[in-house]
Each structure stands twice: as C-alpha cells, then as structure tokens.
Enzyme design. Sequence first.
Site, PDB file in Angstrom:
ATOM      1  N   CYS A  84       0.868  -1.180   0.000  1.00 52.67           N
ATOM      2  CA  CYS A  84       0.000   0.000   0.000  1.00 52.67           C
ATOM      3  C   CYS A  84       0.907   1.233   0.000  1.00 52.67           C
ATOM      4  O   CYS A  84       1.374   1.676   1.039  1.00 52.67           O
ATOM      5  CB  CYS A  84      -0.913  -0.010   1.229  1.00 52.67           C
ATOM      6  SG  CYS A  84      -2.006   1.418   1.336  1.00 52.67           S
ATOM      7  N   CYS A 451     -39.719  38.958  15.851  1.00 49.57           N
ATOM      8  CA  CYS A 451     -40.436  37.738  15.496  1.00 49.57           C
ATOM      9  C   CYS A 451     -40.847  37.844  14.019  1.00 49.57           C
ATOM     10  O   CYS A 451     -40.521  38.818  13.331  1.00 49.57           O
ATOM     11  CB  CYS A 451     -41.666  37.556  16.383  1.00 49.57           C
ATOM     12  SG  CYS A 451     -42.968  38.783  16.078  1.00 49.57           S
ATOM     13  N   CYS A 454     -42.823  40.969  13.348  1.00 51.72           N
ATOM     14  CA  CYS A 454     -41.929  42.138  13.310  1.00 51.72           C
ATOM     15  C   CYS A 454     -41.267  42.250  11.929  1.00 51.72           C
ATOM     16  O   CYS A 454     -41.204  43.344  11.344  1.00 51.72           O
ATOM     17  CB  CYS A 454     -40.852  42.033  14.381  1.00 51.72           C
ATOM     18  SG  CYS A 454     -41.430  42.111  16.090  1.00 51.72           S
TER      19      CYS A 454
END
Length: 543
Positions: A84, A451, A454
């Site tokens: 490898c 939120c 808003c």
Amino acid sequence: MTKMTATNKISEVVEALSHYEFRYESTSDGFLEFQGVLRHEECAYDCEMYIAKDFASLPLIRLKAIPGILGAVAPHLSAMGWLCYLSRSSTVINIFDPVGQTIAFVKRAEYVLGQILDGSVVDDLADEFFAYWGSSSNSCFFDVDDFESKSLHLLWGFEKSESNQAFLSNDLVRTKMKAAALGRNIFQNRIPVLAFVSPIPPQASLVHWPISNLGEFLSWQRHLDGPTSYRIEAAIKNTVRCGAPGVVVAIKSPRFIYSLVILFTKSGKLKEKKVSLDELRESIAMPYFGSRIDDKFIVERNVPSMKTLAEKRIALVGCGTIGGYLADLLVRAGAGSGGGELVLIDNDILTTGNLGRHILGFSDVGKNKARGMARKFLRDTPGANVKSIQLDAKEVNLTKMDLVIDATGEESLGYILEPKYRAAQARLSAWIEGPGIAVRGHLKTERGQACGYCLANYAQEGQYHATVEPMPKIYAGQGCEQEYVPFPATVSIQAACLALDMALDWAAGNQTSTLRTRVVVPGYTCQPDSSPPSIEGCPACDS
C-alpha cells in the site's frame, strides 16, 4: 482514446518501465502484468506489478517474498505481499500521461518500501489496525451507545444469500430494527459478552501475528495495556467458572472498537469446574472485523468537532418541499438520537404535483407527508426517535420542545406560533423568497429579538429585504387551488441547508445573526445578515 492511441500508450509504458527493471509478461483481465524489482539501498526485492489497460487506477504491486528483516506484521504491507504505497483519495489519476504517472507510482512504491524496511513508519500500524485484525468473513456490527453497560448482547443475523453477521448491542429492540433494515433476521446468542474500555489504541504485534488463540490474545493485550489485560483475565475466569462454552471480548479504544470470539477447548468439563484458565490458552480465538452502526458514531462522523442535535427535543412544522429535506438533514445531524426526539407535524398529503421537488417519491402519493417521512426514517435510520403528528400545527402542544422549526413558508402561521411557543427555548423559520431567488432563515431565542410579525412590518417599511433589487412575483398553475410559485428542488434544498446551519449554531451556542439570507439566482445582490430587534408593542411578541 482510439484503439491505435491506446496501443501506442501501452507500448510507451512498456518501453519506459524497461528502463526501471520491469519486464512486460502478459495481459489478462484488463491488466498488464510486469515482473521487476524495487530497490532499497543495496538490495533488490522481486515484485509483480499489474497496471490497468486504461491507466485509470493505481497500479497493484506485490512483493514475491516478505523481506526477512521485517517482523510478523509490517505497516503498508499485507501478509500476501501487497504494498500500500499511495491512497487512492490522495492522488489524481492522469490518464493522459500514463508514462509519467506510472514511473511516479513506481518511485513512490520504492520510497514507501524503504520507509517500511527502515522502520520509520511502524507507528502507522495503529492507523491500519483493522487491516490486520480479523477478516471480511468474520465481521461484526457494533450498535452500542453505552459501552459501560453490563448488559451487552451477541446477536446473529441471517440472510439466505449472505454469510452470517454478528451484532453486538446494548439495546435489543433498536438493533433488531437496524438488522431488519439490512434484511437480516437475528436471534440472541447465549455466549456472554465482556466489554472493556482501554485508553491505549491497539497496534498489531511485530513479534507474533495474527492472533489465533486465547493465550496469544492475552499475551498481546498484556503487552499493549497491562491494567485492561488483568481485568479481561479476571472476567474470563469468572465466565469459565459459570460453565459458559465461550466468550466474546469487546474493547473500546480511542481509535477503534475491536472484538473477538473465544471458544473454550474443554467446554464439556467447564461445568465440573475442573479446568483452569491456563488449560484454556489453546482455545480458538477469532478476531472480528468491526463496523460501528451506533447513532452517535454515524452522526459525529457527519459533523466532526461540532455540537450535534443529539439529546434535543425538536419539532418540525411542515414536511413539504423545504421540511422534507430539512427533516432528513436534521436526523443526519443527530436529531432523534441520544435520548432526544424529532416530532414531525403536517396534516397535508403528498400529491403528484409535489413529486418534482419533494424528498418523498411516488410510493407516498396520497399519503400524509409527516407519516411518510417517519416511515422513511424507520427504514433508513431505524435508531432515530422520530414521531409524526398528522394534525394542523395550531392544534398541537409543542411547549416542551427545545426548538420549534417552521418550514411551511406560511407567514401567517408564524404569527400564531410566536405567542403560542414563546416558552420554547428557540423558534426557527426557513422560507424561500420570491420565485426561488433567495432563501432565508430566522432564529429567535430570547425576548427583544424580532419575530415573524416584526419582520413583516419591517418589510412594509422597506427594511431587512432579502435583496437590494426588487423581486418579481411569478406564479404557475391554474385556478386558486392549483396555483404555486415555481422554483427548482435545488432551492428547497438550499433553504433546508441554511436552516440546518442555523440549528447547529443554536445547539452549539454560537452567537450569530438571527436573520440570514442566501441568494440563489445570479443578478441579485444579497443584503447582509443581521439581527433585527423586536418592534415595540408588537402584538405577537408581547401577547
């Protein structure tokens, strides 16, 4: 690549390799076979090399004999001599330069072999441990979220066309669900399971490997981690006294979980309690190659070094074009795991008109979206705690949730959810602006932050728009019931991705902008992310 060009390239590679002591032998199964040598210092090591005819993969190189100076096991070198020398993922294969890349691979292989022989990469054995532990024929799935549990079970899974599959579990119900998803019928084995936690990463022994019996295992473990080895021996002795025919030993280390099955040689005499542990050292030990399937591993591998959504109680309102993809992402980020739950709320059904941009498919047409998503998770991620509620969100009590997500894209629903769930730790909304021009997310975690109502009022005053340029209003379909805003599924996915990013930031406690925008269509300028404050006297925030 034409036949003539391919032939020429092969000839060029054969000619080039002849100058590096490699001789072409034959072509078989699409591979060119070469015989040659790899050199290190004054020594030459005979090897074989196999090169794909299309030059689209790494050449395979095998030493004909393991060098005698190496121990029982060596890093980057299999017992059969396969070397490898390079990771496939770490290089780019250049099919247009087969000569140059092949020579480079040979030089790389020679360099790695030199490192192996010098002993400079011996520590890599720890990273490659599972390459030397067990085999693919002996494999085990670890579904253990509490390794300190005293009630681990060995299960065997069977499938007609496959080999038997072992499972280690501390939750029989959960593991049976996962096995069923794999097409396995499982039953519990009576062999006891002993679980241990070791602070030492395992590493193959250079002196004697592989492990084949109990004595070899205990000797290796004692050298690796003495204190844990003594606890293992004591536990096995107790198992022997109880008359068990064998035992499973599972060890969790910093890098791996590894296990082995030990079948006692004199099991017939164990009940008579005449056999000592010393007499059992020749007992067969079968290391099992392991793969973790516990939810914690799956999630943390997905988002490494990040706080996940595990343990959180999350409600997702809307399982449509945004919510379907978002639900999938939430589960992959840990929602519904670690004792948490994900609740899906939607009272709508999937229609044929939804198929073009919904994560669910044709088999769910005419069925409830939330229930369809829950069935999907039962099939794909059976360990996740996901529930479906087939009701209007206005009729559901979600005050005990840590996070409530609105993915409906219905502005008016946000007006209702805000005062209803202010007690929830956080509220997150995700939606698409215009005909798929931008996606936005808004998170509210405390009073004083804007939120949804808003934001709507700010928009009327020309503030906090998604883009600098105005967006057109485009609709498609026929009649009031069939009218819809056209945009591709990729926009829904991007809205879901933005929502997930914001949910993960919330889980990690990161202080970021509460209103975020991502422009999807070229030609539009994105407004900067911001954190709008609540409007004084807002009926939704103050009610």
